[in-house]
Design an enzyme around this catalytic site. Structure first.
Site, PDB file in Angstrom:
ATOM      1  NE  ARG A  96       8.783  14.659  -6.770  1.00 16.24           N
ATOM      2  CZ  ARG A  96       7.918  14.190  -7.616  1.00 16.24           C
ATOM      3  NH1 ARG A  96       6.722  14.721  -7.703  1.00 16.24           N
ATOM      4  NH2 ARG A  96       8.223  13.188  -8.406  1.00 16.24           N
ATOM      5  NE  ARG A 106       6.378  10.174  -5.753  1.00 10.91           N
ATOM      6  CZ  ARG A 106       6.693  10.055  -7.030  1.00 10.91           C
ATOM      7  NH1 ARG A 106       6.352  10.949  -7.873  1.00 10.91           N
ATOM      8  NH2 ARG A 106       7.337   9.006  -7.479  1.00 10.91           N
ATOM      9  CG  ASP A 109       3.537  13.325  -7.578  1.00 11.90           C
ATOM     10  OD1 ASP A 109       4.278  14.034  -8.284  1.00 11.90           O
ATOM     11  OD2 ASP A 109       2.860  12.391  -8.030  1.00 11.90           O
ATOM     12  CG  ASP A 111       1.089  14.114 -11.025  1.00 15.48           C
ATOM     13  OD1 ASP A 111       2.251  14.528 -11.202  1.00 15.48           O
ATOM     14  OD2 ASP A 111       0.829  12.974 -10.611  1.00 15.48           O
TER      15      ASP A 111
END
Length: 175
Positions: A96, A106, A109, A111
């Site tokens: 990334r 991207r 990701d 989170d």
């Protein structure tokens, strides 16, 4: 008489955490599968649940490929800040790059959505994750693995997902 120490005495308790995964570059489904493998290899952490994959429209700029999204349920003994750092390192290790555009394309990701029942509000880490309660591309995968989970002040994941609706979201079928 010999006393056997409790396994819990060796360190902190296992905490349930939930992580959202997303990718729209370089074979997104393959990137998500690689991220699941990397999550399973984190120290003091166990990958215990994984959602199916969903194809979703991008949240931000529309001139980018669709995303593949998923959710992971983990048990960890790492603190929230340490786990967050490990997730950021996994993103970097998986290639990334810093985003050029907010909500832009991207490779991966990750989170941190929830960390037990903890609440945290720091400049670079907010738990529960902001937007969690409105984003169907997070709620539907999370519903797959934790439909009855309650977000304090908001309600059950299943109810939040129903309110968000499935617009722009379809289960991803491998080719």
């Amino acid at each position: 008489m010999t006393t056997v120490p409790s396994p819990w005495a060796a360190g902190p308790l296992w905490v349930p955490v939930y992580v959202a995964l997303g990718s729209n570059l370089d074979g997104p489904a393959t990137q998500i599968e690689a991220a699941f493998t990397r999550l399973a290899a984190l120290p003091q952490t166990r990958l215990v649940l994984r959602s199916r994959l969903y194809r979703t429209r991008p949240l931000g700029p529309v001139d980018q490929p669709d995303f593949i999204n998923a959710a992971a349920g983990l048990l960890t003994r790492l603190g929230p800040r340490t786990l967050f750092g490990k997730l950021q390192q996994l993103e970097t290790d998986q290639g990334r790059a810093p985003p050029i555009l907010r909500w832009g394309p991207r490779r991966i990701d990750l989170d941190l959505l929830l960390y037990g029942e903890d609440r945290l509000d720091e400049p670079d880490l907010v738990i529960p994750h902001p937007g969690l309660t409105q984003r169907n591309f997070v709620l539907y995968p999370l519903r797959d693995i934790a439909a009855e989970l309650r977000i304090p002040g908001y309600g059950r994941i299943a109810d939040l997902a129903a309110r968000a609706g499935p617009d722009g979201l379809v289960p991803h079928e491998p080719k």
